[in-house]
Design a protein around this motif. Structure first.
Motif, PDB file in Angstrom:
ATOM      1  N   GLU A  42       0.711  -1.094   0.163  1.00 57.09           N
ATOM      2  CA  GLU A  42       0.050  -0.055  -0.079  1.00 57.09           C
ATOM      3  C   GLU A  42       1.258   1.080   0.086  1.00 57.09           C
ATOM      4  OE1 GLU A  42      -3.304   0.435  -0.434  1.00 57.09           O
ATOM      5  OE2 GLU A  42      -3.195  -2.186  -0.351  1.00 57.09           O
ATOM      6  N   ALA A  43       0.624   2.148  -1.101  1.00 57.57           N
ATOM      7  CA  ALA A  43       1.133   3.454  -1.021  1.00 57.57           C
ATOM      8  C   ALA A  43       0.463   4.594  -1.285  1.00 57.57           C
ATOM      9  CB  ALA A  43       2.489   3.128  -2.132  1.00 57.57           C
ATOM     10  N   ALA A  44       0.533   5.584  -0.989  1.00 56.42           N
ATOM     11  CA  ALA A  44       0.098   6.876  -1.193  1.00 56.42           C
ATOM     12  C   ALA A  44      -0.077   7.474  -2.605  1.00 56.42           C
ATOM     13  CB  ALA A  44       0.068   7.510  -1.060  1.00 56.42           C
ATOM     14  N   ALA A  45      -0.257   8.256  -2.849  1.00 49.29           N
ATOM     15  CA  ALA A  45       0.091   8.709  -4.845  1.00 49.29           C
ATOM     16  C   ALA A  45       1.240   9.372  -4.965  1.00 49.29           C
ATOM     17  CB  ALA A  45      -1.221   9.408  -5.240  1.00 49.29           C
ATOM     18  N   SER A  46       1.808   8.712  -6.161  1.00 48.55           N
ATOM     19  CA  SER A  46       3.225   9.688  -5.420  1.00 48.55           C
ATOM     20  C   SER A  46       3.310  10.964  -6.040  1.00 48.55           C
ATOM     21  CB  SER A  46       4.624   8.473  -7.047  1.00 48.55           C
ATOM     22  OG  SER A  46       3.674   8.285  -8.105  1.00 48.55           O
ATOM     23  N   GLY A  47       2.795  10.816  -7.426  1.00 48.63           N
ATOM     24  CA  GLY A  47       2.848  12.146  -7.630  1.00 48.63           C
ATOM     25  C   GLY A  47       3.674  13.016  -8.469  1.00 48.63           C
ATOM     26  N   ASP A  48       4.908  11.961  -8.900  1.00 47.89           N
ATOM     27  CA  ASP A  48       5.888  12.406  -9.806  1.00 47.89           C
ATOM     28  C   ASP A  48       5.875  11.390 -11.572  1.00 47.89           C
ATOM     29  OD1 ASP A  48       6.546   9.087  -8.875  1.00 47.89           O
ATOM     30  OD2 ASP A  48       8.167   9.694  -7.882  1.00 47.89           O
ATOM     31  N   TRP A  49       5.051  10.809 -11.373  1.00 52.13           N
ATOM     32  CA  TRP A  49       5.090   9.862 -12.986  1.00 52.13           C
ATOM     33  C   TRP A  49       5.244  10.810 -14.009  1.00 52.13           C
ATOM     34  CZ3 TRP A  49       0.290   5.671 -12.254  1.00 52.13           C
ATOM     35  CH2 TRP A  49       0.618   5.066 -11.197  1.00 52.13           C
ATOM     36  N   LEU A  50       5.448  10.578 -15.177  1.00 52.29           N
ATOM     37  CA  LEU A  50       4.940  10.844 -15.897  1.00 52.29           C
ATOM     38  C   LEU A  50       3.467  11.140 -16.406  1.00 52.29           C
ATOM     39  CD1 LEU A  50       8.534   9.900 -17.427  1.00 52.29           C
ATOM     40  CD2 LEU A  50       8.195  12.304 -16.804  1.00 52.29           C
ATOM     41  N   TRP A  51       3.373  12.048 -16.761  1.00 56.96           N
ATOM     42  CA  TRP A  51       2.066  12.025 -18.020  1.00 56.96           C
ATOM     43  C   TRP A  51       2.771  11.120 -19.472  1.00 56.96           C
ATOM     44  CZ3 TRP A  51      -2.528  13.256 -16.621  1.00 56.96           C
ATOM     45  CH2 TRP A  51      -2.586  13.881 -15.985  1.00 56.96           C
ATOM     46  N   PRO A  52       1.865  10.250 -20.239  1.00 54.04           N
ATOM     47  CA  PRO A  52       1.917   8.864 -20.786  1.00 54.04           C
ATOM     48  C   PRO A  52       1.860   9.387 -22.269  1.00 54.04           C
ATOM     49  CG  PRO A  52       0.509   8.543 -20.450  1.00 54.04           C
ATOM     50  CD  PRO A  52       0.182   9.561 -19.167  1.00 54.04           C
ATOM     51  N   VAL A  53       1.096  11.205 -22.771  1.00 50.57           N
ATOM     52  CA  VAL A  53       1.331  11.764 -23.011  1.00 50.57           C
ATOM     53  C   VAL A  53       1.300  12.856 -23.256  1.00 50.57           C
ATOM     54  CG1 VAL A  53       0.237  10.082 -25.301  1.00 50.57           C
ATOM     55  CG2 VAL A  53      -1.426  11.155 -23.868  1.00 50.57           C
ATOM     56  N   ARG A  54       1.601  14.363 -24.094  1.00 55.45           N
ATOM     57  CA  ARG A  54       1.941  15.776 -23.512  1.00 55.45           C
ATOM     58  C   ARG A  54       0.397  16.212 -24.462  1.00 55.45           C
ATOM     59  NH1 ARG A  54       3.117  17.921 -19.635  1.00 55.45           N
ATOM     60  NH2 ARG A  54       4.876  17.065 -20.169  1.00 55.45           N
TER      61      ARG A  54
ATOM     62  N   LEU B 194      -9.145   8.843 -16.489  1.00 60.44           N
ATOM     63  CA  LEU B 194      -9.209  10.186 -17.076  1.00 60.44           C
ATOM     64  C   LEU B 194      -8.866   9.906 -18.507  1.00 60.44           C
ATOM     65  CD1 LEU B 194      -6.029  12.367 -15.259  1.00 60.44           C
ATOM     66  CD2 LEU B 194      -8.664  11.768 -14.887  1.00 60.44           C
ATOM     67  N   LEU B 195      -9.457  10.879 -19.513  1.00 60.01           N
ATOM     68  CA  LEU B 195      -9.505  11.316 -21.333  1.00 60.01           C
ATOM     69  C   LEU B 195      -8.095  11.805 -21.669  1.00 60.01           C
ATOM     70  CD1 LEU B 195     -10.384   9.214 -23.490  1.00 60.01           C
ATOM     71  CD2 LEU B 195     -12.267  11.239 -23.466  1.00 60.01           C
ATOM     72  N   LEU B 196      -7.365  11.815 -22.326  1.00 59.52           N
ATOM     73  CA  LEU B 196      -6.455  12.370 -22.480  1.00 59.52           C
ATOM     74  C   LEU B 196      -6.955  12.830 -23.930  1.00 59.52           C
ATOM     75  CD1 LEU B 196      -3.208  11.754 -21.087  1.00 59.52           C
ATOM     76  CD2 LEU B 196      -4.938  13.451 -19.566  1.00 59.52           C
ATOM     77  N   GLY B 197      -6.548  13.894 -24.381  1.00 61.06           N
ATOM     78  CA  GLY B 197      -6.851  14.240 -26.124  1.00 61.06           C
ATOM     79  C   GLY B 197      -4.562  14.837 -26.573  1.00 61.06           C
ATOM     80  N   ALA B 198      -4.622  14.327 -27.074  1.00 65.82           N
ATOM     81  CA  ALA B 198      -2.973  14.645 -27.419  1.00 65.82           C
ATOM     82  C   ALA B 198      -3.487  14.989 -29.008  1.00 65.82           C
ATOM     83  CB  ALA B 198      -2.203  13.816 -27.293  1.00 65.82           C
ATOM     84  N   PRO B 199      -2.300  14.844 -29.866  1.00 66.06           N
ATOM     85  CA  PRO B 199      -1.861  15.516 -31.384  1.00 66.06           C
ATOM     86  C   PRO B 199      -2.309  13.724 -31.692  1.00 66.06           C
ATOM     87  CG  PRO B 199      -0.690  17.063 -30.243  1.00 66.06           C
ATOM     88  CD  PRO B 199      -0.528  16.201 -29.070  1.00 66.06           C
ATOM     89  N   ALA B 200      -1.894  14.280 -33.023  1.00 64.97           N
ATOM     90  CA  ALA B 200      -1.723  12.537 -33.722  1.00 64.97           C
ATOM     91  C   ALA B 200      -0.797  11.929 -34.005  1.00 64.97           C
ATOM     92  CB  ALA B 200      -2.322  12.694 -35.547  1.00 64.97           C
ATOM     93  N   LEU B 201      -0.480  10.666 -33.828  1.00 63.22           N
ATOM     94  CA  LEU B 201       0.307   9.645 -33.823  1.00 63.22           C
ATOM     95  C   LEU B 201       1.180  10.195 -32.542  1.00 63.22           C
ATOM     96  CD1 LEU B 201       1.560  10.326 -36.987  1.00 63.22           C
ATOM     97  CD2 LEU B 201       0.638   8.155 -36.599  1.00 63.22           C
ATOM     98  N   SER B 202       0.996  11.333 -31.203  1.00 62.95           N
ATOM     99  CA  SER B 202       2.218  11.210 -30.148  1.00 62.95           C
ATOM    100  C   SER B 202       2.235  10.436 -29.584  1.00 62.95           C
ATOM    101  CB  SER B 202       1.262  12.275 -29.283  1.00 62.95           C
ATOM    102  OG  SER B 202       0.717  12.906 -29.725  1.00 62.95           O
ATOM    103  N   LEU B 203       3.602   9.969 -28.853  1.00 63.81           N
ATOM    104  CA  LEU B 203       3.988   8.969 -28.547  1.00 63.81           C
ATOM    105  C   LEU B 203       3.995   8.774 -26.964  1.00 63.81           C
ATOM    106  CD1 LEU B 203       8.165   9.963 -28.940  1.00 63.81           C
ATOM    107  CD2 LEU B 203       6.925   8.803 -30.525  1.00 63.81           C
ATOM    108  N   VAL B 204       3.386   7.704 -26.687  1.00 65.18           N
ATOM    109  CA  VAL B 204       2.938   7.470 -25.677  1.00 65.18           C
ATOM    110  C   VAL B 204       4.471   6.645 -24.478  1.00 65.18           C
ATOM    111  CG1 VAL B 204       1.243   5.727 -24.396  1.00 65.18           C
ATOM    112  CG2 VAL B 204       0.111   6.710 -26.156  1.00 65.18           C
ATOM    113  N   GLU B 205       4.314   7.184 -23.917  1.00 60.43           N
ATOM    114  CA  GLU B 205       6.202   6.644 -22.943  1.00 60.43           C
ATOM    115  C   GLU B 205       4.971   5.909 -21.261  1.00 60.43           C
ATOM    116  OE1 GLU B 205       8.770  10.021 -24.723  1.00 60.43           O
ATOM    117  OE2 GLU B 205       7.735  10.310 -22.471  1.00 60.43           O
ATOM    118  N   ALA B 206       5.954   5.494 -20.916  1.00 58.83           N
ATOM    119  CA  ALA B 206       5.774   4.615 -19.459  1.00 58.83           C
ATOM    120  C   ALA B 206       5.705   5.792 -18.663  1.00 58.83           C
ATOM    121  CB  ALA B 206       6.649   3.472 -19.056  1.00 58.83           C
ATOM    122  N   PRO B 207       4.698   5.898 -17.446  1.00 51.41           N
ATOM    123  CA  PRO B 207       4.869   6.724 -16.543  1.00 51.41           C
ATOM    124  C   PRO B 207       5.335   6.482 -15.440  1.00 51.41           C
ATOM    125  CG  PRO B 207       2.771   5.702 -16.759  1.00 51.41           C
ATOM    126  CD  PRO B 207       3.312   4.956 -18.105  1.00 51.41           C
TER     127      PRO B 207
END
Length: 258
Positions: free
Chosen positions: A112-124, A144-157
């Motif tokens: 069990e752990a609290a929200a870290s608050g330091d993850w990367l957003w997977p897309v900008r 959450l539903l994120l909107g991002a430009p077409a062909l955006s890179l999705v990265e590991a948070p």
């Protein structure tokens, strides 16, 4: 002198001369202003032509880079998910059910752990629908539903293990990551995958690409300024499961997105 005389007489001729004496310089000044404006327009058109040429060159380079990246992703040959993950994908009817099934499998769950608050957003991009906020169809989803430009890179948070990476229902490709503390991160809506189930990923590592297409030069020129940088947005759905159920993903990520 008789030919220069105004038909109405000398007084009218004097008045006409006075009017012309004022009108002629004014017309000359207006003509000079119009000539200066025309030169500015010609300069602006020349700059526009140069800008369009630079934009076309940049878009061509971007398209080539994206094609190269897509080829590299395809060349990795994503492996089939483990049988347990495949069974979870077949039996689940929602993303939440899929995440819950994966959490019950060996390796799921953790400290069990609290929200870290330091993850990367997977897309900008920007948040289109918040946690449990109604989407366009009126459905309230625990993510959450994120909107991002077409062909955006999705990265590991964050550093994680890939628990699932395969198509799922109408969501396109879905990636489920298990962070070090056992928290599950569900990312849905990818068009291409760069990882396979069972593989470890580091924070910021490429997971795949969103769908869509690059805009043509004419579309960039004609679109309003607010849309020219992105065009039609693609969407990525994020759901976080921690402590036995879905939680608000927002506090887990560092800063505001976009």
């Amino acid at each position: 002198p008789a030919q220069m005389m105004h038909p109405a007489g000398p007084l009218a001729a004097a008045r006409a001369g006075a009017v012309l004496a004022r009108l002629t310089p004014a017309l000359q000044a207006e003509a000079a202003d119009l000539a200066a404006t025309l030169r500015e327009i010609e300069t602006a058109r020349a700059l526009q032509r140069e800008g369009i040429a630079d934009l076309a060159s940049g878009l061509a380079a971007l398209e080539a880079a994206r094609d190269q990246l897509g080829g590299a992703i395809a060349g990795r040959g994503a492996e089939d998910p483990p049988e347990a993950a495949l069974r979870a994908g077949r039996d689940a009817e929602t993303l939440t059910a899929l995440a819950a099934a994966l959490a019950r499998q060996p390796g799921g769950g953790g400290a069990e752990a609290a929200a870290s608050g330091d993850w990367l957003w997977p897309v900008r991009g920007r948040v289109l629908a918040g946690y449990k906020a109604p989407d366009a169809s009126g459905a309230r989803r625990p993510g959450l539903l994120l909107g991002a430009p077409a062909l955006s890179l999705v990265e590991a948070p964050s550093d994680a293990m890939v628990r699932y990476a395969a198509p799922f229902l109408e969501y396109g490709y879905v990636v489920v990551l298990e962070a070090d503390d056992g928290t599950l991160i569900v990312l849905a809506g990818l068009a291409q995958l760069a990882v396979s189930a069972g593989a470890p990923v580091a924070r910021g590592e490429l997971l795949g690409l969103l769908g869509g297409r690059n805009l043509e030069v004419e579309e960039y020129v004609m679109l309003p300024d607010a849309d020219a940088g992105a065009g039609a947005l693609e969407t990525l759905y994020i759901e976080v499961r921690h402590g036995g159920g879905p939680v608000d993903p927002g506090p887990w990520f560092a800063g505001e997105n976009g």
